[in-house]
Motif scaffolding. Structure first.
Motif, PDB file in Angstrom:
ATOM      1  N   TYR A  39       0.813  -1.203   0.000  1.00 22.00           N
ATOM      2  CA  TYR A  39       0.000   0.000   0.000  1.00 22.00           C
ATOM      3  C   TYR A  39       0.854   1.263   0.000  1.00 22.00           C
ATOM      4  CZ  TYR A  39      -3.930  -3.031   1.298  1.00 22.00           C
ATOM      5  OH  TYR A  39      -4.889  -4.001   1.322  1.00 22.00           O
ATOM      6  N   SER A  40       0.223   2.377  -0.340  1.00 25.19           N
ATOM      7  CA  SER A  40       0.889   3.673  -0.309  1.00 25.19           C
ATOM      8  C   SER A  40       0.940   4.202   1.128  1.00 25.19           C
ATOM      9  CB  SER A  40       0.144   4.672  -1.195  1.00 25.19           C
ATOM     10  OG  SER A  40      -1.136   4.968  -0.639  1.00 25.19           O
ATOM     11  N   VAL A  41       1.837   5.174   1.356  1.00 21.90           N
ATOM     12  CA  VAL A  41       1.921   5.829   2.657  1.00 21.90           C
ATOM     13  C   VAL A  41       0.601   6.530   2.968  1.00 21.90           C
ATOM     14  CG1 VAL A  41       3.065   7.666   3.954  1.00 21.90           C
ATOM     15  CG2 VAL A  41       4.421   6.102   2.544  1.00 21.90           C
ATOM     16  N   ASP A  42       0.004   7.165   1.969  1.00 19.32           N
ATOM     17  CA  ASP A  42      -1.265   7.861   2.178  1.00 19.32           C
ATOM     18  C   ASP A  42      -2.354   6.910   2.656  1.00 19.32           C
ATOM     19  OD1 ASP A  42      -0.590  10.524   1.518  1.00 19.32           O
ATOM     20  OD2 ASP A  42      -0.663  10.057  -0.616  1.00 19.32           O
ATOM     21  N   ARG A  43      -2.368   5.695   2.120  1.00 23.66           N
ATOM     22  CA  ARG A  43      -3.381   4.721   2.523  1.00 23.66           C
ATOM     23  C   ARG A  43      -3.217   4.342   3.989  1.00 23.66           C
ATOM     24  NH1 ARG A  43      -4.288  -0.771   4.494  1.00 23.66           N
ATOM     25  NH2 ARG A  43      -6.269  -1.440   3.592  1.00 23.66           N
ATOM     26  N   ILE A  44      -1.994   4.149   4.430  1.00 26.51           N
ATOM     27  CA  ILE A  44      -1.735   3.791   5.826  1.00 26.51           C
ATOM     28  C   ILE A  44      -2.123   4.940   6.748  1.00 26.51           C
ATOM     29  CG2 ILE A  44       0.049   3.164   7.499  1.00 26.51           C
ATOM     30  CD1 ILE A  44      -0.735   0.927   5.548  1.00 26.51           C
ATOM     31  N   ARG A  45      -1.822   6.173   6.322  1.00 26.79           N
ATOM     32  CA  ARG A  45      -2.195   7.338   7.132  1.00 26.79           C
ATOM     33  C   ARG A  45      -3.703   7.505   7.197  1.00 26.79           C
ATOM     34  NH1 ARG A  45       2.788  11.053   4.898  1.00 26.79           N
ATOM     35  NH2 ARG A  45       4.256  10.488   6.549  1.00 26.79           N
ATOM     36  N   LEU A  46      -4.395   7.207   6.100  1.00 25.39           N
ATOM     37  CA  LEU A  46      -5.857   7.271   6.090  1.00 25.39           C
ATOM     38  C   LEU A  46      -6.432   6.247   7.062  1.00 25.39           C
ATOM     39  CD1 LEU A  46      -8.583   8.241   4.980  1.00 25.39           C
ATOM     40  CD2 LEU A  46      -8.309   6.587   3.107  1.00 25.39           C
ATOM     41  N   LEU A  47      -5.883   5.043   7.072  1.00 20.83           N
ATOM     42  CA  LEU A  47      -6.338   4.015   8.003  1.00 20.83           C
ATOM     43  C   LEU A  47      -6.152   4.472   9.447  1.00 20.83           C
ATOM     44  CD1 LEU A  47      -7.298   1.175   8.798  1.00 20.83           C
ATOM     45  CD2 LEU A  47      -4.939   0.376   8.446  1.00 20.83           C
ATOM     46  N   GLY A  48      -4.964   5.001   9.756  1.00 22.65           N
ATOM     47  CA  GLY A  48      -4.705   5.478  11.110  1.00 22.65           C
ATOM     48  C   GLY A  48      -5.669   6.580  11.521  1.00 22.65           C
ATOM     49  N   TYR A  49      -5.943   7.491  10.594  1.00 23.07           N
ATOM     50  CA  TYR A  49      -6.878   8.582  10.862  1.00 23.07           C
ATOM     51  C   TYR A  49      -8.277   8.042  11.143  1.00 23.07           C
ATOM     52  CZ  TYR A  49      -9.907  12.576   9.836  1.00 23.07           C
ATOM     53  OH  TYR A  49     -10.877  13.550   9.892  1.00 23.07           O
ATOM     54  N   CYS A  50      -8.702   7.077  10.329  1.00 23.98           N
ATOM     55  CA  CYS A  50     -10.047   6.505  10.504  1.00 23.98           C
ATOM     56  C   CYS A  50     -10.193   5.815  11.856  1.00 23.98           C
ATOM     57  CB  CYS A  50     -10.339   5.510   9.376  1.00 23.98           C
ATOM     58  SG  CYS A  50     -10.645   6.293   7.778  1.00 23.98           S
ATOM     59  N   LEU A  51      -9.194   5.042  12.235  1.00 26.71           N
ATOM     60  CA  LEU A  51      -9.273   4.322  13.506  1.00 26.71           C
ATOM     61  C   LEU A  51      -9.191   5.269  14.704  1.00 26.71           C
ATOM     62  CD1 LEU A  51      -7.051   1.203  12.714  1.00 26.71           C
ATOM     63  CD2 LEU A  51      -9.546   1.349  12.710  1.00 26.71           C
ATOM     64  N   ASN A  52      -8.445   6.352  14.546  1.00 26.87           N
ATOM     65  CA  ASN A  52      -8.256   7.289  15.649  1.00 26.87           C
ATOM     66  C   ASN A  52      -9.386   8.313  15.762  1.00 26.87           C
ATOM     67  OD1 ASN A  52      -6.911   8.590  17.800  1.00 26.87           O
ATOM     68  ND2 ASN A  52      -5.965  10.056  16.395  1.00 26.87           N
ATOM     69  N   LYS A  53      -9.840   8.816  14.606  1.00 28.17           N
ATOM     70  CA  LYS A  53     -10.776   9.938  14.616  1.00 28.17           C
ATOM     71  C   LYS A  53     -12.195   9.591  14.153  1.00 28.17           C
ATOM     72  CE  LYS A  53      -7.629  13.038  15.781  1.00 28.17           C
ATOM     73  NZ  LYS A  53      -7.678  13.776  17.071  1.00 28.17           N
ATOM     74  N   LYS A  54     -12.356   8.559  13.355  1.00 29.53           N
ATOM     75  CA  LYS A  54     -13.642   8.340  12.690  1.00 29.53           C
ATOM     76  C   LYS A  54     -14.360   7.061  13.111  1.00 29.53           C
ATOM     77  CE  LYS A  54     -15.014  10.918  10.566  1.00 29.53           C
ATOM     78  NZ  LYS A  54     -15.168  11.225   9.148  1.00 29.53           N
ATOM     79  N   LEU A  55     -13.795   6.342  14.058  1.00 33.00           N
ATOM     80  CA  LEU A  55     -14.412   5.108  14.536  1.00 33.00           C
ATOM     81  C   LEU A  55     -15.424   5.423  15.631  1.00 33.00           C
ATOM     82  CD1 LEU A  55     -14.550   1.974  14.761  1.00 33.00           C
ATOM     83  CD2 LEU A  55     -12.667   2.136  16.415  1.00 33.00           C
ATOM     84  N   LYS A  56     -16.654   4.972  15.447  1.00 34.80           N
ATOM     85  CA  LYS A  56     -17.692   5.142  16.458  1.00 34.80           C
ATOM     86  C   LYS A  56     -18.186   3.770  16.884  1.00 34.80           C
ATOM     87  CE  LYS A  56     -21.921   7.625  17.663  1.00 34.80           C
ATOM     88  NZ  LYS A  56     -22.894   8.673  17.267  1.00 34.80           N
ATOM     89  N   VAL A  57     -18.214   3.541  18.167  1.00 29.96           N
ATOM     90  CA  VAL A  57     -18.607   2.248  18.722  1.00 29.96           C
ATOM     91  C   VAL A  57     -19.965   2.386  19.397  1.00 29.96           C
ATOM     92  CG1 VAL A  57     -17.983   0.389  20.302  1.00 29.96           C
ATOM     93  CG2 VAL A  57     -16.190   1.620  19.059  1.00 29.96           C
ATOM     94  N   LEU A  58     -20.870   1.471  19.062  1.00 29.84           N
ATOM     95  CA  LEU A  58     -22.190   1.402  19.688  1.00 29.84           C
ATOM     96  C   LEU A  58     -22.260   0.093  20.472  1.00 29.84           C
ATOM     97  CD1 LEU A  58     -24.278   2.447  16.550  1.00 29.84           C
ATOM     98  CD2 LEU A  58     -23.392   3.947  18.344  1.00 29.84           C
ATOM     99  N   PRO A  59     -21.661   0.044  21.660  1.00 29.78           N
ATOM    100  CA  PRO A  59     -21.521  -1.229  22.383  1.00 29.78           C
ATOM    101  C   PRO A  59     -22.859  -1.883  22.725  1.00 29.78           C
ATOM    102  CG  PRO A  59     -20.946   0.627  23.793  1.00 29.78           C
ATOM    103  CD  PRO A  59     -21.072   1.168  22.413  1.00 29.78           C
ATOM    104  N   GLU A  60     -23.888  -1.059  22.926  1.00 24.52           N
ATOM    105  CA  GLU A  60     -25.188  -1.620  23.281  1.00 24.52           C
ATOM    106  C   GLU A  60     -25.803  -2.417  22.127  1.00 24.52           C
ATOM    107  OE1 GLU A  60     -26.017   2.775  22.204  1.00 24.52           O
ATOM    108  OE2 GLU A  60     -24.347   1.473  22.799  1.00 24.52           O
ATOM    109  N   TYR A  61     -25.292  -2.177  20.910  1.00 29.70           N
ATOM    110  CA  TYR A  61     -25.777  -2.896  19.733  1.00 29.70           C
ATOM    111  C   TYR A  61     -24.705  -3.808  19.122  1.00 29.70           C
ATOM    112  CZ  TYR A  61     -29.296   0.776  20.140  1.00 29.70           C
ATOM    113  OH  TYR A  61     -30.266   1.628  20.604  1.00 29.70           O
ATOM    114  N   ALA A  62     -23.583  -3.973  19.828  1.00 27.22           N
ATOM    115  CA  ALA A  62     -22.470  -4.796  19.340  1.00 27.22           C
ATOM    116  C   ALA A  62     -22.038  -4.366  17.945  1.00 27.22           C
ATOM    117  CB  ALA A  62     -22.849  -6.279  19.354  1.00 27.22           C
ATOM    118  N   THR A  63     -22.054  -3.050  17.728  1.00 30.73           N
ATOM    119  CA  THR A  63     -21.828  -2.483  16.398  1.00 30.73           C
ATOM    120  C   THR A  63     -20.779  -1.377  16.459  1.00 30.73           C
ATOM    121  OG1 THR A  63     -24.073  -2.979  15.647  1.00 30.73           O
ATOM    122  CG2 THR A  63     -22.945  -1.179  14.529  1.00 30.73           C
ATOM    123  N   ALA A  64     -20.006  -1.245  15.391  1.00 34.83           N
ATOM    124  CA  ALA A  64     -19.077  -0.135  15.250  1.00 34.83           C
ATOM    125  C   ALA A  64     -19.049   0.291  13.789  1.00 34.83           C
ATOM    126  CB  ALA A  64     -17.680  -0.527  15.719  1.00 34.83           C
TER     127      ALA A  64
END
Length: 331
Positions: A213-238
């Motif tokens: 993968y490209s460096v940009d792709r890895i940085r996008l993944l890191g950004y998504c996991l750090n800033k854009k991940l939302k967890v709904l534990p009551e629904y076992a969903t993220a």
């Protein structure tokens, strides 16, 4: 388990008689299974002296460019006139890895107008009746797995050379998330073992697809996991959402978000994961699940989608904000 009847194989053999030009079509935003199965069929038909063209609606991910024969592929949106001529001049058309003709997005009107024989090979449920011969089974991991059986049924195992084996293995590997889903049947692993016997290097294929993968792709993944991940534990969903602007910031290319949807499933207690990606005119949605949760039913019931029990896709024509609100309201 046999998924293709002798009667269908005889019909295919009859259809291949007195044919010179064949076109292979796959779906919009082609993935590893779409490109892998298309190239595998291309190499098989070339061996049997047919004139073969592969046409895909838009560009495939960069990490698939190494596949043998990739340079032969026509991209419909870039070669409109030439691709249209090839479609109109074909004697026979194969449709691979899609069950609804509208998934060719922009090509469907030309394909519907064809009067020549059409053959569908696919593993998605409930295929539309748009082909003369339909080879379809949801019991296989991928279209590539079904195509292996198709080639074997037409001739013998010697028809599958290393190039074909590499393409088929790539399709099976990518459509099962490296054998993490859609791969519970022993036949999948039997076929993989037969492909390895053809001399493929499975570790090298994995590296070319997943470790390239490209460096940009890895940085996008890191950004998504750090800033854009939302967890709904009551629904076992993220879920993860990505805006058009965010894609531009990370120089997004087709395929860069491949596999992102799987990461939330590694969180304890999460059985349903979704990624929403904003494009110019729609929001693309991918669904993944574990166990008995039917991702395809959720996609079909709420987001005009479908697919397999644990891996599905859908779309929304609402804004990204509205789509996310709509999603959370389903629980």
């Amino acid at each position: 388990m046999k998924h293709i009847t002798d009667n269908i194989i005889q019909n295919v053999k009859s259809s291949l008689k007195n044919v010179e030009k064949i076109v292979i079509i796959t779906h919009f935003n082609p993935d590893g299974d779409a490109v892998g199965s298309s190239l595998a069929l291309y190499h098989y038909l070339i061996k049997h002296q047919y004139k073969v063209s592969i046409i895909i609606p838009n560009r495939a991910p960069r990490f698939l460019k190494w596949l043998p024969g990739n340079e032969k592929i026509y991209i419909f949106e870039d070669t409109f006139d030439e691709s249209k001529a090839l479609i109109n001049e074909s004697d026979l058309t194969f449709f691979l890895d899609f069950n609804v003709i509208n998934r060719t997005q922009g090509m469907e009107n030309y394909l519907k107008a064809l009067s020549t024989k059409k053959i569908l090979i696919d593993h998605h449920p409930e295929p539309e009746n748009f082909a003369d011969i339909i080879i379809s089974s949801t019991d296989v991991s991928s279209t590539s797995e079904l195509l292996y059986e198709f080639i074997i049924s037409l001739g013998n195992e010697n028809d599958i050379n290393k190039d074909i084996a590499e393409c088929l293995y790539t399709g099976i590997m990518t459509d099962t998330g490296s054998f993490s889903y859609n791969s519970s049947l022993s036949q999948t692993y039997y076929i993989v073992s037969k492909l390895i016997e053809k001399g493929i290097d499975k570790d090298k294929i994995y590296w070319k697809v997943y470790d390239n993968y490209s460096v940009d792709r890895i940085r996008l993944l890191g950004y998504c996991l750090n800033k854009k991940l939302k967890v709904l534990p009551e629904y076992a969903t993220a879920y993860i959402s990505i805006t058009r602007k965010e894609l531009d910031v990370f120089n997004y290319e087709t395929g860069d978000s491949e596999g992102f949807v799987n990461y939330p499933l590694s969180i304890k207690g999460i059985v349903f994961s979704v990624i929403f990606i904003e494009h110019d005119e729609h929001v693309k949605i991918s669904f993944r699940s574990k166990g008995a949760f039917y991702a395809n039913r959720f996609a079909r019931n709420h987001f005009n989608g479908g697919g397999h029990q644990n891996a599905a896709g859908g779309n929304s024509e609402a804004s990204l904000e509205e789509t996310l609100q709509n999603f959370e309201n389903k629980f």
